[in-house]
Design a protein around this motif. Structure first.
Motif, PDB file in Angstrom:
ATOM      1  N   PHE A  45       1.147  -1.089   0.057  1.00 47.70           N
ATOM      2  CA  PHE A  45      -0.516   0.201  -0.284  1.00 47.70           C
ATOM      3  C   PHE A  45       1.334   1.074   0.147  1.00 47.70           C
ATOM      4  O   PHE A  45       1.885   1.287   0.806  1.00 47.70           O
ATOM      5  N   SER A  46       0.623   2.323  -0.610  1.00 44.11           N
ATOM      6  CA  SER A  46       1.746   3.471  -1.330  1.00 44.11           C
ATOM      7  C   SER A  46      -0.071   4.298  -0.769  1.00 44.11           C
ATOM      8  O   SER A  46      -1.166   4.183  -0.758  1.00 44.11           O
ATOM      9  N   PHE A  47       0.641   5.121  -0.028  1.00 44.39           N
ATOM     10  CA  PHE A  47      -0.020   6.738   0.314  1.00 44.39           C
ATOM     11  C   PHE A  47       0.231   7.903  -0.221  1.00 44.39           C
ATOM     12  O   PHE A  47      -0.811   8.797  -0.278  1.00 44.39           O
ATOM     13  N   SER A  48       0.649   7.582  -1.738  1.00 47.07           N
ATOM     14  CA  SER A  48       0.768   8.381  -2.729  1.00 47.07           C
ATOM     15  C   SER A  48      -0.488   9.262  -3.088  1.00 47.07           C
ATOM     16  O   SER A  48      -1.102   9.898  -2.515  1.00 47.07           O
ATOM     17  N   LYS A  49      -1.455   8.166  -3.804  1.00 43.89           N
ATOM     18  CA  LYS A  49      -3.196   8.478  -4.267  1.00 43.89           C
ATOM     19  C   LYS A  49      -3.839   8.374  -3.187  1.00 43.89           C
ATOM     20  O   LYS A  49      -4.909   9.469  -2.756  1.00 43.89           O
ATOM     21  N   ALA A  50      -3.125   7.550  -1.655  1.00 43.49           N
ATOM     22  CA  ALA A  50      -5.086   7.684  -1.202  1.00 43.49           C
ATOM     23  C   ALA A  50      -5.082   8.823  -0.192  1.00 43.49           C
ATOM     24  O   ALA A  50      -5.992   9.001   0.419  1.00 43.49           O
ATOM     25  N   PHE A  51      -3.207   9.065   0.694  1.00 41.55           N
ATOM     26  CA  PHE A  51      -3.483  10.236   0.962  1.00 41.55           C
ATOM     27  C   PHE A  51      -3.288  11.802   0.231  1.00 41.55           C
ATOM     28  O   PHE A  51      -2.521  12.709   1.464  1.00 41.55           O
ATOM     29  N   GLY A  52      -3.133  11.665  -0.214  1.00 42.20           N
ATOM     30  CA  GLY A  52      -1.982  12.947  -1.257  1.00 42.20           C
ATOM     31  C   GLY A  52      -0.438  13.409  -1.003  1.00 42.20           C
ATOM     32  O   GLY A  52      -0.484  14.291  -0.869  1.00 42.20           O
ATOM     33  N   MET A  53       0.064  11.708  -0.743  1.00 45.52           N
ATOM     34  CA  MET A  53       1.101  12.005  -0.427  1.00 45.52           C
ATOM     35  C   MET A  53       2.318  11.696  -1.483  1.00 45.52           C
ATOM     36  O   MET A  53       3.559  11.128  -1.360  1.00 45.52           O
ATOM     37  N   MET A  54       2.125  12.206  -2.312  1.00 44.57           N
ATOM     38  CA  MET A  54       2.660  11.358  -3.603  1.00 44.57           C
ATOM     39  C   MET A  54       4.214  11.796  -3.813  1.00 44.57           C
ATOM     40  O   MET A  54       5.009  13.543  -2.870  1.00 44.57           O
ATOM     41  N   GLY A  55       5.469  11.518  -3.960  1.00 46.64           N
ATOM     42  CA  GLY A  55       6.807  12.322  -3.553  1.00 46.64           C
ATOM     43  C   GLY A  55       6.779  11.687  -2.083  1.00 46.64           C
ATOM     44  O   GLY A  55       8.473  11.817  -2.393  1.00 46.64           O
ATOM     45  N   TRP A  56       6.595  11.178  -1.322  1.00 47.14           N
ATOM     46  CA  TRP A  56       6.770  11.365   0.084  1.00 47.14           C
ATOM     47  C   TRP A  56       7.857  10.053   0.498  1.00 47.14           C
ATOM     48  O   TRP A  56       8.466   9.685   1.552  1.00 47.14           O
ATOM     49  N   ARG A  57       7.242   9.362  -0.741  1.00 46.61           N
ATOM     50  CA  ARG A  57       8.021   7.446  -0.489  1.00 46.61           C
ATOM     51  C   ARG A  57       8.028   6.473   0.538  1.00 46.61           C
ATOM     52  O   ARG A  57       8.978   6.587   1.313  1.00 46.61           O
TER      53      ARG A  57
END
Length: 85
Positions: free
Chosen positions: A2-14
């Motif tokens: 699971f990545s937080f990028s799309k679900a929580f708007g944390m693109m690029g936070w890795r």
């Protein structure tokens, strides 16, 4: 996985996580050293807050905004092409 990028708007936070059955731990530890495993502390704390509930409101607000955008686009398309096109 699971990545937080799309679900929580944390693109690029890795930042993300991987849930797996305990039986796979030995095999997964063999490849873990090829994965970036040290996101900044600020990213980790923000991700934890998102999981503990703070992110739920953000997601609801984004969904509401997307629903409004959808309504506007459908209205514009119907105006240009006719209803039901």
């Amino acid at each position: 996985i699971f990545s937080f990028s799309k679900a929580f708007g944390m693109m690029g936070w890795r930042i993300g996580y991987f849930a797996y059955p305990p039986a796979l731990q030995g095999e997964l530890m063999k490849v873990q050293d090829t994965i970036a495993i040290c996101p900044p502390v600020a990213s980790q704390k923000a991700a934890l807050a998102a999981l503990q509930g703070a992110g739920s409101q953000w997601v609801r607000e984004r969904v509401k905004g997307l629903s409004e955008n959808r309504r506007v686009v459908i209205g514009a398309l119907e105006a240009a092409l006719g209803k039901g096109s």
